[in-house]
Write an enzyme that holds these catalytic residues in place. Structure first.
Site, PDB file in Angstrom:
ATOM      1  N   HIS A 253      40.261 104.860  40.624  1.00  0.00           N
ATOM      2  CA  HIS A 253      39.135 105.498  41.300  1.00  0.00           C
ATOM      3  C   HIS A 253      39.605 106.694  42.142  1.00  0.00           C
ATOM      4  CE1 HIS A 253      35.268 105.912  43.278  1.00  0.00           C
ATOM      5  NE2 HIS A 253      35.855 105.821  44.455  1.00  0.00           N
TER       6      HIS A 253
ATOM      7  N   HIS B 195      38.511 110.823  42.766  1.00  0.00           N
ATOM      8  CA  HIS B 195      38.421 111.683  43.948  1.00  0.00           C
ATOM      9  C   HIS B 195      39.383 112.878  43.997  1.00  0.00           C
ATOM     10  CE1 HIS B 195      35.583 109.456  46.430  1.00  0.00           C
ATOM     11  NE2 HIS B 195      36.170 108.324  46.073  1.00  0.00           N
TER      12      HIS B 195
ATOM     13  N   GLU C 123      30.648 110.786  45.737  1.00  0.00           N
ATOM     14  CA  GLU C 123      30.722 109.660  44.796  1.00  0.00           C
ATOM     15  C   GLU C 123      29.900 109.883  43.518  1.00  0.00           C
ATOM     16  OE1 GLU C 123      32.771 107.295  44.830  1.00  0.00           O
ATOM     17  OE2 GLU C 123      33.401 107.057  46.912  1.00  0.00           O
TER      18      GLU C 123
ATOM     19  N   SER D 119      35.086 107.979  37.385  1.00  0.00           N
ATOM     20  CA  SER D 119      36.028 106.863  37.215  1.00  0.00           C
ATOM     21  C   SER D 119      35.363 105.624  36.633  1.00  0.00           C
ATOM     22  CB  SER D 119      36.678 106.518  38.567  1.00  0.00           C
ATOM     23  OG  SER D 119      35.702 106.053  39.480  1.00  0.00           O
TER      24      SER D 119
HETATM   25 FE   LIG Z   1      35.196 106.484  46.336  1.00  0.00          FE
END
Ligand SMILES: [Fe+2]
Length: 303
Positions: free
Chosen positions: A179, A184, A224, A243
């Site tokens: 993730h 990110h 996000e 992700s």
């Molecule tokens: Fe996150």
């Protein structure tokens, strides 16, 4: 010289324009509060796997070590962990070729994030500092919202290093290295995105509790789950989309209402952690996101 950061209550005096952060400006990491990382949620695929829990704790200890020394320790990932990465990274790369923002795909390759091996935070951190003066700091578990977001004001993202359980490569109920590194980290190579993230961090430091909730929604629908318009096409840049196979495919179906980004609406729209996202917001550019957010955060200190 390190300065203290107030983690649980807003700071009344804070200069929103101080975004040329140097290493010596960073506060101590030692005071950050954590949830107990030994308490895996029952729905965690590794919850009843003793070996997995031990391994996760060992990697988490490296993050604790960072807080004592300031040095990121590389993780010697096992073959099994590398295998999980290879499966997820390859499948995501296939979908991302169609769906991820062009900028993101380029950034991923600039950071050396490949499908063959798990990238180390230390190497991505070094490259990020060169590209956009952004930093990564290992963390062993979940941090409460104000503290987590506040670190962004130091152009620093707190990142986990452990990886999801091998039984469910497509799923994790908590942040993991997939993730962080696939979701990110590439976005922070963009100066506008890095500055925008820092504004959120500034906001978290001076926000009332109500404003902090608004910031949480802004973070959710951008960092996000954000979509961006590029060359007349919609592309994903949010980490929760990039992700996750399921979320990334779902984002472009008729199940989702894709709305033009509107800051007031975003900061007042509730979201759910569990279901596939029914609403997503599309930004026209990272520069627009940065400037809109700057004005919004500046309004905090005037109220
Ligand atoms: Fe996150």
């Amino acid at each position: 010289m390190a300065t203290e950061i107030v983690l649980n209550s807003p700071e009344q005096t804070f200069n929103v324009t101080n975004y040329e952060i140097k290493d010596e400006d960073l506060p101590e990491f030692g005071d950050i509060k954590f949830e107990n990382i030994n308490q895996l949620e029952l729905d965690h695929p590794g919850a009843s796997d003793e070996d997995y829990r031990k391994r996760r704790d060992r990697i988490a200890d490296l993050a604790k070590n960072f807080r004592a020394t300031g040095t990121i320790t590389d993780v010697e990932y096992t073959d099994e962990e590398q295998k999980v990465w290879q499966i997820v990274a390859a499948k995501l790369e296939e979908i991302q070729a169609q769906r991820a923002s062009e900028f993101y795909l380029d950034a991923k390759s600039k950071l050396g994030i490949t499908t063959t091996r798990i990238p180390q935070l230390s190497e991505m951190n070094k490259r990020l500092k060169e590209l956009s003066n952004f930093r990564l700091a290992p963390i062993e578990g979940l941090v409460e919202t104000r503290a987590f977001l506040s670190w962004l004001s130091y152009r620093t993202m707190l990142c986990t290093q452990y990886i999801r359980h091998t039984s469910r490569p497509e799923y994790t109920p908590e942040p993991d290295i997939v993730h962080e590194a696939i979701g990110h980290i590439p976005n922070f190579t963009n100066r506008d995105f890095a500055d925008f993230s820092q504004f959120i961090g500034h906001g978290a430091r001076i926000a009332t509790d109500e404003q902090l909730e608004e910031l949480g929604r802004l973070y959710w629908f951008t960092v996000e789950f954000g979509l961006v318009e590029e060359h007349g096409e919609l592309k994903a840049y949010g980490a929760g989309l990039l992700s996750s196979f399921g979320e990334l495919e779902n984002a472009f179906t008729d199940n989702v209402e894709r709305r033009p980004f509107n800051l007031e609406q975003v900061t007042n729209t509730d979201y759910s952690y569990s279901d596939m996202q029914p609403i997503l917001y599309v930004i026209p550019s990272y520069a627009y996101l940065k400037e809109t957010t700057r004005g919004y955060i500046e309004s905090f200190s005037k109220k």
